[in-house]
Write a protein that holds these residues in place. Structure first.
Motif, PDB file in Angstrom:
ATOM      1  N   GLY A 563       0.541  -1.274  -0.006  1.00  0.00           N
ATOM      2  CA  GLY A 563       0.207   0.073   0.013  1.00  0.00           C
ATOM      3  C   GLY A 563       0.775   1.125   0.039  1.00  0.00           C
ATOM      4  O   GLY A 563       0.330   2.327   0.255  1.00  0.00           O
ATOM      5  N   ALA A 564       2.140   1.212  -0.510  1.00  0.00           N
ATOM      6  CA  ALA A 564       2.900   2.438  -0.353  1.00  0.00           C
ATOM      7  C   ALA A 564       2.260   3.208  -1.410  1.00  0.00           C
ATOM      8  O   ALA A 564       1.986   2.972  -2.350  1.00  0.00           O
ATOM      9  N   PRO A 565       2.141   4.667  -0.984  1.00  0.00           N
ATOM     10  CA  PRO A 565       1.740   5.558  -2.174  1.00  0.00           C
ATOM     11  C   PRO A 565       2.353   5.635  -3.369  1.00  0.00           C
ATOM     12  O   PRO A 565       3.838   5.475  -3.460  1.00  0.00           O
ATOM     13  N   GLY A 566       1.697   5.786  -4.543  1.00  0.00           N
ATOM     14  CA  GLY A 566       2.507   6.024  -5.672  1.00  0.00           C
ATOM     15  C   GLY A 566       2.960   4.769  -6.230  1.00  0.00           C
ATOM     16  O   GLY A 566       4.026   4.750  -7.206  1.00  0.00           O
ATOM     17  N   ALA A 567       2.735   3.799  -5.945  1.00  0.00           N
ATOM     18  CA  ALA A 567       3.167   2.320  -6.324  1.00  0.00           C
ATOM     19  C   ALA A 567       2.686   2.036  -7.878  1.00  0.00           C
ATOM     20  O   ALA A 567       1.679   2.603  -8.246  1.00  0.00           O
TER      21      ALA A 567
END
Length: 589
Positions: A563-567
């Motif tokens: 769920g890391a942003p910008g994946a």
């Protein structure tokens, strides 16, 4: 979202899974254990404080992998996970032992690699206490050895010559060959693990109690087990095969047979090369020669079977089950070197011991693959997932093919919701019988998580150089086990000597145990399978990754998280797989 934690206790290890929302600036997780160790269990060097009033002490679990941007360290260095945190959501803890009682806690580590701090307010709660051990419901105990699959553990116990890779591997191989042939050696005992320890104690106790034992064995050369059998004298009854020979009349067990015939009741079963007398079972009898316990599994009674291959064993302390194994021993003893029609016909009917609905026992050979049909139906009925270890099942008609049917997107029976993980220690594809789902013999195209063993060729800077295999030895994973829905409503464990394919069913002497609805046993086998699988999953991916992009250590950022942003879309697909994996270990359908 608070960190949710799930712990599965194994026979001599624990498997821990956790989930959480994305945590900004998190460099990984520290894993802590509260443990009340048994008398034979060694205390961790990363112990925090002293034991509480209940005998529990807190320890920090250690890691062998540091940050890629960190300084070079001496190969084999270990650090607590507060310093080298875990950048994933699954962990096998091998620093616990049978008899230990454990709880775990996961703590996020925040900040740059050289300035980490614990986010105590975001930590999980301590998991409920669980005892590590082999015995499960119904007096069924599963045991596992370590073998050289425990590669980094073993590499630290063998000589190291990093300046000459060829010399280093040769020295390690020679040293290991000596070690496993030396009863009492600490490294031998470590490699043999619970399988060796329990088998040796079982034989000692049975002999001390003046009991009779009945064994049907494929291979026998272990220098510790042969004297233990000899000590029984005429109370040891052996049906001893001639191994896997190329010519009629040859005998791989000649040395052991010569020794044991001097004192024990030895019956020859020279079926190879026509067929393999492939059983590895033992029956222990009590007063009046009444059968009381059966020992089976994948472990050959050899130094490599005990110590270098990954194997399992099952002790079933049940008179009805033991009686079925004893009846089969007598049938094999009466058959001599032959496989008569009446033996095949009797084997075609499963043994289902009275008042033990959980058990189905199969013996082979049989004319029709009734054993594979029952096992295949249980596999086809999977609701959550399938875990497996296999050795040489054959190119088609095997339980591996049944699993591929569910794992392959091109199959009409493809089930994308199933979590399927396994290790196969042979490429069953041949020119005569191609298996198109294999990609150059390296992995099954049907599912990236069904893999063949792969060795890592370049040493990670934190690691000691590994020994890929024993000299002249090809089987690393020799265990034969399938686990279906271990955390569901209908858990199933299938194991024995059976290689899970048509030759095992229709040609060889084998045994297969199907045990249903024993959740504790299924969890222990699942834990063992996953520990072995994880040794290979990363190695297989490293082998296929370009050198310049190979993983080289922990990342000094927070992008490794689910769920890391910008994946990227590719990472999003990978995250979906990771979430499905965690759902399986949390028992979600």
């Amino acid at each position: 979202m608070a960190i949710a934690l799930k712990v599965h206790a194994g026979a001599d290890d624990a498997f821990i899974a956790w989930t959480t929302d994305f945590i900004p600036d998190c460099r990984g997780f520290a894993l802590k254990r509260r443990i009340k160790r048994s008398g034979s269990s060694a205390q961790s060097p990363y112990t925090v404080g002293t034991a509480d009033e209940n005998g529990f002490v807190e320890e920090i679990v250690a890691s062998w992998v540091g940050f890629a941007v960190g300084p070079n360290v001496r190969a084999g260095t270990r650090m607590p996970t507060t310093t080298w945190p875990i950048q994933k959501y699954l962990w096998s803890d091998f620093a616990v032992n049978a008899g230990d009682t454990v709880c775990y806690r996961v703590v996020p580590m925040i900040g740059a690699w050289n300035a980490l701090t614990e986010a105590g307010k975001q930590a999980s709660r301590w998991s409920p206490p669980q005892m590590i051990g082999a015995t499960t419901d119904g007096n069924i105990s599963g045991f596992f050895n370590r073998g050289i699959v425990a590669s980094q553990w073993l590499a630290r116990l063998l000589p190291n010559d990093p300046d000459d890779p060829k010399k280093d591997t040769t020295a390690k191989g020679r040293k290991l060959t000596t070690i496993i042939a030396t009863p009492g050696n600490r490294t031998r005992n470590f490699l043999g693990g619970g399988v060796r320890e329990r088998l040796v104690s079982l034989l000692h106790q049975a002999n001390d109690d003046k009991r009779h034992i009945y064994a049907a064995l494929f291979e026998l050369d272990d220098p510790e087990l042969i004297p233990l059998l000899s000590a029984f004298g005429k109370r040891a009854h052996l049906v001893l095969g001639n191994g896997s020979v190329k010519k009629k009349g040859e005998d791989e067990n000649k040395s052991a047979r010569t020794i044991l015939k001097k004192s024990c009741d030895v019956r020859n079963r020279f079926t190879a090369p026509r067929a393999l007398a492939h059983n590895k079972f033992l029956v222990v009898c009590g007063a009046g020669k009444k059968p009381v316990a059966a020992w089976t599994g994948s472990t050959n009674w050899t130094r490599t079977g005990l110590c270098t291959q990954a194997n399992n064993a099952l002790l079933i302390e049940n008179t009805a089950v033991a009686a079925a194994y004893l009846a089969q021993w007598k049938a094999l003893a009466d058959a001599g070197d032959a496989t008569p029609t009446d033996l095949r016909e009797a084997n075609a009917t499963p043994r289902k011991p009275i008042r033990n609905k959980a058990f189905t026992l199969w013996f082979t050979p049989m004319s029709e693959p009734n054993d594979l049909e029952q096992a295949g139906a249980l596999i086809a009925g999977a609701k959550q997932g399938i875990l497996f270890l296999m050795f040489n099942p054959g190119p088609r008609g095997s339980l591996l093919n049944d699993i591929i049917e569910l794992a392959s997107p091109s199959s009409p029976n493809y089930n994308s919701s199933l979590y399927i993980q396994g290790v196969l220690n042979q490429n069953p594809g041949t020119a005569k019988n191609p298996v198109t789902l294999f990609n150059r013999g390296d992995r099954i195209d049907a599912n990236a998580d069904v893999v063949l063993p792969a060795a890592i060729d370049v040493r990670l800077k934190f690691w000691v150089k590994e020994l890929k295999q024993m000299p002249r030895a090809h089987a690393l994973v020799h265990s034969k086990v399938v686990v279906v829905d271990p955390f569901g409503d209908h858990p199933v464990v299938m194991t024995g000597s059976h290689n899970m394919g048509p030759k095992a069913s229709g040609v060889n002497d084998e045994n297969l145990v199907v045990i249903e609805n024993n959740a504790t046993l299924a969890a222990a086998y699942a834990t063992n399978i996953m520990a072995i699988y994880n040794q290979y999953r990363w190695r297989a991916s490293q082998r296929k990754t370009a050198q310049e992009t190979k993983w080289s250590g922990l990342a000094d950022d927070d992008h490794w998280q689910i769920g890391a942003p910008g994946a990227s879309p590719k990472v999003a697909v990978y995250d979906q797989r990771r979430r499905r994996e965690l759902d399986f270990w949390f028992g979600k359908g």
